[in-house]
Write a protein that holds these residues in place. Structure first.
Motif, PDB file in Angstrom:
ATOM      1  N   PHE A  38      37.510  35.630   0.889  1.00  0.00           N
ATOM      2  CA  PHE A  38      37.548  36.228  -0.444  1.00  0.00           C
ATOM      3  C   PHE A  38      36.915  37.614  -0.433  1.00  0.00           C
ATOM      4  O   PHE A  38      36.002  37.886   0.342  1.00  0.00           O
ATOM      5  N   SER A  39      37.389  38.483  -1.315  1.00  0.00           N
ATOM      6  CA  SER A  39      36.719  39.772  -1.505  1.00  0.00           C
ATOM      7  C   SER A  39      35.684  39.593  -2.615  1.00  0.00           C
ATOM      8  O   SER A  39      35.946  38.932  -3.626  1.00  0.00           O
ATOM      9  N   ILE A  40      34.514  40.180  -2.413  1.00  0.00           N
ATOM     10  CA  ILE A  40      33.375  39.937  -3.304  1.00  0.00           C
ATOM     11  C   ILE A  40      32.968  41.228  -4.009  1.00  0.00           C
ATOM     12  O   ILE A  40      32.625  42.221  -3.361  1.00  0.00           O
ATOM     13  N   THR A  41      32.998  41.199  -5.345  1.00  0.00           N
ATOM     14  CA  THR A  41      32.330  42.228  -6.145  1.00  0.00           C
ATOM     15  C   THR A  41      31.063  41.596  -6.700  1.00  0.00           C
ATOM     16  O   THR A  41      31.119  40.531  -7.333  1.00  0.00           O
ATOM     17  N   PHE A  42      29.931  42.219  -6.439  1.00  0.00           N
ATOM     18  CA  PHE A  42      28.633  41.646  -6.811  1.00  0.00           C
ATOM     19  C   PHE A  42      28.069  42.426  -7.994  1.00  0.00           C
ATOM     20  O   PHE A  42      27.592  43.553  -7.842  1.00  0.00           O
ATOM     21  N   ALA A  43      28.168  41.845  -9.188  1.00  0.00           N
ATOM     22  CA  ALA A  43      27.647  42.487 -10.399  1.00  0.00           C
ATOM     23  C   ALA A  43      26.194  42.073 -10.592  1.00  0.00           C
ATOM     24  O   ALA A  43      25.865  40.881 -10.519  1.00  0.00           O
ATOM     25  N   HIS A  44      25.331  43.047 -10.820  1.00  0.00           N
ATOM     26  CA  HIS A  44      23.899  42.753 -10.913  1.00  0.00           C
ATOM     27  C   HIS A  44      23.233  43.720 -11.866  1.00  0.00           C
ATOM     28  O   HIS A  44      23.728  44.828 -12.111  1.00  0.00           O
ATOM     29  N   THR A  45      22.109  43.319 -12.418  1.00  0.00           N
ATOM     30  CA  THR A  45      21.324  44.211 -13.272  1.00  0.00           C
ATOM     31  C   THR A  45      20.682  45.300 -12.398  1.00  0.00           C
ATOM     32  O   THR A  45      20.447  45.096 -11.212  1.00  0.00           O
ATOM     33  N   LYS A  46      20.399  46.453 -13.023  1.00  0.00           N
ATOM     34  CA  LYS A  46      19.665  47.497 -12.286  1.00  0.00           C
ATOM     35  C   LYS A  46      18.219  47.054 -12.045  1.00  0.00           C
ATOM     36  O   LYS A  46      17.600  47.462 -11.066  1.00  0.00           O
ATOM     37  N   LEU A  47      17.705  46.203 -12.940  1.00  0.00           N
ATOM     38  CA  LEU A  47      16.399  45.581 -12.728  1.00  0.00           C
ATOM     39  C   LEU A  47      16.500  44.639 -11.524  1.00  0.00           C
ATOM     40  O   LEU A  47      17.378  43.781 -11.473  1.00  0.00           O
ATOM     41  N   ASN A  48      15.633  44.833 -10.546  1.00  0.00           N
ATOM     42  CA  ASN A  48      15.621  43.993  -9.334  1.00  0.00           C
ATOM     43  C   ASN A  48      16.988  43.951  -8.641  1.00  0.00           C
ATOM     44  O   ASN A  48      17.500  42.880  -8.290  1.00  0.00           O
ATOM     45  N   SER A  49      17.566  45.109  -8.451  1.00  0.00           N
ATOM     46  CA  SER A  49      18.889  45.141  -7.828  1.00  0.00           C
ATOM     47  C   SER A  49      18.784  44.899  -6.324  1.00  0.00           C
ATOM     48  O   SER A  49      17.806  45.289  -5.693  1.00  0.00           O
ATOM     49  N   PRO A  50      19.786  44.230  -5.741  1.00  0.00           N
ATOM     50  CA  PRO A  50      19.765  43.974  -4.300  1.00  0.00           C
ATOM     51  C   PRO A  50      20.054  45.247  -3.510  1.00  0.00           C
ATOM     52  O   PRO A  50      20.546  46.238  -4.069  1.00  0.00           O
ATOM     53  N   ASP A  51      19.769  45.227  -2.228  1.00  0.00           N
ATOM     54  CA  ASP A  51      20.007  46.374  -1.352  1.00  0.00           C
ATOM     55  C   ASP A  51      21.433  46.306  -0.803  1.00  0.00           C
ATOM     56  O   ASP A  51      21.731  45.429   0.025  1.00  0.00           O
ATOM     57  N   PRO A  52      22.328  47.200  -1.251  1.00  0.00           N
ATOM     58  CA  PRO A  52      23.721  47.143  -0.788  1.00  0.00           C
ATOM     59  C   PRO A  52      23.874  47.271   0.723  1.00  0.00           C
ATOM     60  O   PRO A  52      24.814  46.731   1.302  1.00  0.00           O
TER      61      PRO A  52
END
Length: 448
Positions: A38-52
């Motif tokens: 699967f192709s993954i788009t990871f939507a996240h808050t800017k608060l505590n954002s993961p490291d791309p």
């Protein structure tokens, strides 16, 4: 795990929450699903954002949430509501554009349970949505019973009832219930938020059938939609650290010098705080146990602290050569190390799974949420945990020695190792988690 059959890159949008305990399994699930084509788009808050840079295989979609920190105070429900409201329009706009780009595939939205706005957005756009629950399955029957117990006047729990078993929730006592001391109006707000998720296609649980079969059966009956127990994600996912805090990897070389199964690892998670008295009792309990220890003390663990300035006078001198105090540890590496014989934990579900899957028994000091339920199951049902009844130095000393030195600890370690082997079997071809993952992949694929 996975990746046996080549699939077209069907698009998934994963919507994560800014809590460490929720972010970790969502990133792990994304890695597992990506390895299944699967192709993954990871939507996240800017608060505590993961490291791309840790996940180059994902597309990242930052959502402006207008917060600079998590509000875990009495305003928690207001914080969650504002978080959901602030992110909703941005996700809807992104998905509307993505639908036009994906002419050949239906987009499936997988969202964290506290990011309920994602289900509403998916419903508005006629997209299927799936919920990822990052708590234990055993927690949910207790959570779902709260309205009934409030209506009967049994919550908040009176001191005289704390040790009593809750009818129909064996083996839980009233003090193990989530929000057992929370004022009725706050608990009612929490339950109302949980009910905002109405029509998911399925629920994913980061657990294993052998561990929580009874709870999973109850939940299947309650929800009447497919439930996929796909765990332990910490072992199934091929992904680097998901920690928000910088990990001190120097502790691994210290562990290399310790005897097998001799070290107690102490970490109470990313949110828990304590006062100076509790810090002192923890410190002297560790010192008096005379066992090697690796103790995580976060900056701010004691309100207003820079780091370890509130440790009792003379403590560091007494434990020099015996213990290490650090700001944050690479937990998966630590628990996998042969020197670690026990884990003193808040019993968050990720930590619980990480300990079980490395065969490490636990000292249980739950703080909030599902942790009291997890602690009760670890100590009373699974037999791989010791419940720390009070935070007092002699009790701490005794618990550490029981776990690392006594026959009781040996037996717990044997049970923990047995669970570790069962967890491995779940992930192998034909195992329950392997099969559950294949069924989830089929469900998503058939939504086209």
């Amino acid at each position: 795990m996975g990746g046996e059959r080549k699939r077209s890159s069907k698009p998934l949008v994963l919507v994560a929450s800014p809590f460490q305990g929720h972010m970790t399994p969502m990133l792990q699930l994304g890695s597992v699903l990506h390895s299944n084509g699967f192709s993954i788009t990871f939507a996240h808050t800017k608060l505590n954002s993961p490291d791309p840079s840790n996940h180059p295989e994902f597309l990242f979609l930052p959502l402006s949430d207008n917060f600079s920190a998590i509000d875990a105070s009495a305003n928690y429900t207001k914080f969650l509501e504002a978080l959901n409201n602030n992110c909703k329009t941005q996700l809807q706009d992104h998905l509307s554009r993505k639908i036009k780009d994906e002419m050949n595939h239906t987009i499936t939205v997988i969202h964290d349970n506290i990011m309920y706005f994602a289900e509403e957005v998916a419903s508005n756009l006629n997209l299927p949505s799936i919920v990822l629950r990052s708590c234990s399955a055993s927690y949910m029957p207790a959570f779902l019973s709260l309205s009934y117990l409030h209506a009967k006047g049994q919550l908040p729990v009176r001191d005289s009832m704390m040790e009593e078993l809750v009818p129909d929730l064996h083996p839980l006592r009233y003090k193990d219930l989530p929000f057992h001391s929370t004022p009725t109006e706050v608990a009612t707000e929490m339950l109302a938020l949980a009910e905002r998720i109405r029509t998911p296609s399925a629920i994913i649980w980061n657990t294993m059938d052998f561990l929580e079969n009874s709870a999973l059966t109850q939940l299947q009956e309650h929800y009447k939609i497919p439930i996929f127990s796909i765990g332990p994600l910490n072992q199934m996912a091929r992904c680097p650290s998901t920690s928000f805090l910088e990990e001190d990897t120097g502790c691994i070389s210290w562990l290399d010098k310790q005897a097998p199964r001799s070290v107690i690892y102490v970490s109470l998670g990313s949110l828990a705080t304590m006062d100076e008295t509790e810090l002192a009792e923890t410190a002297w309990g560790l010192a008096k146990s005379q066992q090697p220890f690796l103790w995580v003390v976060r900056p701010g663990s004691v309100s207003g602290s820079e780091w370890i300035e509130f440790l009792p006078e003379g403590f560091m001198e007494e434990v020099r050569g015996t213990g290490v105090v650090l700001k944050w540890a690479p937990q998966k590496q630590v628990l996998a190390h042969s020197a670690v014989g026990g884990f003193w934990s808040h019993c968050g579900w990720n930590s619980t799974l990480e300990s079980i899957t490395e065969g490490v028994p636990m000292i249980c000091q739950p703080v909030m949420g599902d942790q009291c339920v997890n602690s009760r199951y670890l100590s009373y049902v699974w037999g791989v945990g010791l419940e720390l009844e009070i935070l007092e130095r002699k009790v701490v000393e005794s618990a550490i020695r029981r776990l690392l030195v006594d026959v009781e600890g040996e037996e717990m370690r044997r049970r923990a190792n047995s669970m570790k082997e069962k967890a491995k079997c779940c992930m192998c071809k034909g195992g329950s988690s392997f099969n559950s993952l294949q069924e989830l992949v089929e469900l998503i694929t058939l939504s086209d």
